[in-house]
Design an enzyme around this catalytic site. Structure first.
Site, PDB file in Angstrom:
ATOM      1  N   ASP A  64       0.827  -1.226   0.000  1.00 49.20           N
ATOM      2  CA  ASP A  64       0.000   0.000   0.000  1.00 49.20           C
ATOM      3  C   ASP A  64       0.849   1.258   0.000  1.00 49.20           C
ATOM      4  O   ASP A  64       0.396   2.303   0.476  1.00 49.20           O
ATOM      5  CB  ASP A  64      -0.913   0.038   1.241  1.00 49.20           C
ATOM      6  CG  ASP A  64      -2.028  -0.979   1.174  1.00 49.20           C
ATOM      7  OD1 ASP A  64      -2.262  -1.523   0.087  1.00 49.20           O
ATOM      8  OD2 ASP A  64      -2.660  -1.226   2.206  1.00 49.20           O
ATOM      9  N   CYS A  83     -17.717 -14.772  -8.791  1.00 48.68           N
ATOM     10  CA  CYS A  83     -18.854 -14.568  -7.900  1.00 48.68           C
ATOM     11  C   CYS A  83     -20.182 -15.073  -8.486  1.00 48.68           C
ATOM     12  O   CYS A  83     -21.198 -15.057  -7.787  1.00 48.68           O
ATOM     13  CB  CYS A  83     -18.989 -13.086  -7.569  1.00 48.68           C
ATOM     14  SG  CYS A  83     -17.547 -12.403  -6.718  1.00 48.68           S
ATOM     15  N   CYS A 115     -24.060 -13.991  -7.579  1.00 48.33           N
ATOM     16  CA  CYS A 115     -24.162 -13.475  -6.208  1.00 48.33           C
ATOM     17  C   CYS A 115     -23.941 -11.964  -6.170  1.00 48.33           C
ATOM     18  O   CYS A 115     -23.011 -11.445  -6.786  1.00 48.33           O
ATOM     19  CB  CYS A 115     -23.137 -14.181  -5.320  1.00 48.33           C
ATOM     20  SG  CYS A 115     -23.133 -13.582  -3.614  1.00 48.33           S
ATOM     21  N   CYS A 170     -22.843  -8.774  -1.395  1.00 47.12           N
ATOM     22  CA  CYS A 170     -22.060  -7.642  -0.907  1.00 47.12           C
ATOM     23  C   CYS A 170     -22.698  -6.312  -1.289  1.00 47.12           C
ATOM     24  O   CYS A 170     -22.728  -5.368  -0.490  1.00 47.12           O
ATOM     25  CB  CYS A 170     -20.619  -7.724  -1.414  1.00 47.12           C
ATOM     26  SG  CYS A 170     -20.453  -7.774  -3.219  1.00 47.12           S
ATOM     27  N   CYS A 221     -24.369  -3.580   1.696  1.00 47.61           N
ATOM     28  CA  CYS A 221     -23.754  -2.285   2.016  1.00 47.61           C
ATOM     29  C   CYS A 221     -24.823  -1.344   2.563  1.00 47.61           C
ATOM     30  O   CYS A 221     -25.775  -0.991   1.857  1.00 47.61           O
ATOM     31  CB  CYS A 221     -23.106  -1.677   0.773  1.00 47.61           C
ATOM     32  SG  CYS A 221     -22.327  -0.071   1.105  1.00 47.61           S
ATOM     33  N   CYS A 269     -19.467  -5.613   3.697  1.00 44.70           N
ATOM     34  CA  CYS A 269     -19.482  -6.313   2.415  1.00 44.70           C
ATOM     35  C   CYS A 269     -18.673  -7.603   2.454  1.00 44.70           C
ATOM     36  O   CYS A 269     -18.888  -8.505   1.633  1.00 44.70           O
ATOM     37  CB  CYS A 269     -18.983  -5.403   1.291  1.00 44.70           C
ATOM     38  SG  CYS A 269     -17.266  -4.863   1.463  1.00 44.70           S
ATOM     39  N   CYS A 275     -20.063 -12.295   2.497  1.00 50.03           N
ATOM     40  CA  CYS A 275     -19.557 -13.050   1.341  1.00 50.03           C
ATOM     41  C   CYS A 275     -19.497 -14.548   1.632  1.00 50.03           C
ATOM     42  O   CYS A 275     -18.907 -14.969   2.635  1.00 50.03           O
ATOM     43  CB  CYS A 275     -18.162 -12.556   0.969  1.00 50.03           C
ATOM     44  SG  CYS A 275     -17.382 -13.487  -0.372  1.00 50.03           S
TER      45      CYS A 275
END
Length: 304
Positions: A132, A188, A191, A194, A198, A240, A244
């Site tokens: 990061d 995914c 689906c 998520c 939110c 989110c 999952c």
């Protein structure tokens, strides 16, 4: 020309404590650039002003590391019993990654260990470690390296560890004898849990986040202008991720370096609001909470 054996890279990564390791060629991602440009044009970066800096570097890793040829993507699981462990009445929720020591330092140390081991075998190679710390398309490189795919919540999802993974990269100035390929028949499907989970509607479409509505941004970054209810989150947000299916069946972390240092469920709003700066520093100074600071956390509690 030095050619690094992929098995040497992966063996070094696993010895360093990483759960996953993949290798990708340095690339230019035209589709990512177009999507990012559109995202900025719509103002979805809101208060994240740094996203508009060094845009060219973001899509050209050779501007980060001269002579870059290979990106090694390493991942480690951080899933604990805090991940997905909050109840409806919890008022001081903290993203589970932030309950550990600051992962930036931990992963950077692990990556540098991998690089040293490779340089013992290949003295001529050079590289840099990133956690990061630069505008590197780490999630896309993770996809190219075969670690997983980018889910509708814009996070990397891996089959074994879900999205509860932390990423670090080594950019090397040498090629390898073998590169990984993106996963096939993985993703995914239909689906959209998520997106539906939110609480602020921040996932405006698959893989597109409006940060002005994102609880994580509201609790950590400079505050966007939009007024958002925090739903009990005081640092980050895992909504989110908690929903999952891959995360529900994901393996828990195995490295002691990612053991939680505290459990937010055991700290009441009253205790947080009465906390002194000295106590905060002593208890949480080595965690990501230091980034926001105690006063910001208190503000988030009062905002609810």
């Amino acid at each position: 020309m030095v050619i690094i054996k992929a098995k040497h890279i992966k063996n070094a990564a696993f010895r360093a404590g990483f759960d996953l390791c993949g290798i990708a060629k340095c690339s230019e991602f035209a589709k990512n650039r177009a999507a990012f440009t559109d995202w900025l044009a719509k103002g979805y970066d809101s208060s994240l002003e740094y996203m508009r800096r060094n845009v060219e570097v973001r899509f050209d890793v050779e501007q980060l590391v001269e002579g870059a040829r290979t990106v090694v993507v390493c991942a480690v699981s951080y899933k604990s019993d805090i991940s997905g462990g909050y109840g409806a009445d919890d008022k001081c929720k903290i993203a589970s990654y932030a309950c550990n020591r600051d992962y930036h330092k931990t992963l950077k140390k692990m990556l540098k260990g991998v690089l040293r081991e490779l340089q013992d075998i290949y003295p001529a190679i050079e590289g840099r470690a990133f956690v990061d710390s630069a505008p590197l398309l780490e999630k896309q490189y993770a996809v190219e390296a075969g670690l997983g795919w980018i889910g509708r919540q814009s996070l990397l999802v891996t089959p074994e560890y879900g999205s509860y993974v932390l990423l670090g990269e080594l950019v090397l100035n040498a090629e390898t004898d073998e590169y990984n390929k993106p996963m096939e028949s993985a993703g995914c499907g239909e689906c959209r849990r998520c997106i539906d989970a939110c609480p602020t509607g921040a996932i405006v479409e698959p893989m597109v986040i409006n940060t002005s509505r994102c609880i994580s941004c509201h609790t950590i970054e400079s505050q966007p202008a939009a007024d958002v209810t925090l739903n009990g989150w005081i640092f980050g947000c895992d909504e989110c991720q908690n929903i999952c299916p891959y995360n529900k069946k994901a393996k828990p972390h195995s490295s002691a370096a990612f053991n939680p240092l505290f459990d937010p469920r055991e700290i009441s709003p009253k205790e947080w609001l009465a906390m002194s700066e000295e106590e905060f520093s002593a208890r949480f100074g080595s965690t990501p909470l230091k980034r926001s600071g105690l006063e910001r956390i208190k503000e988030n509690i009062n905002r609810g």
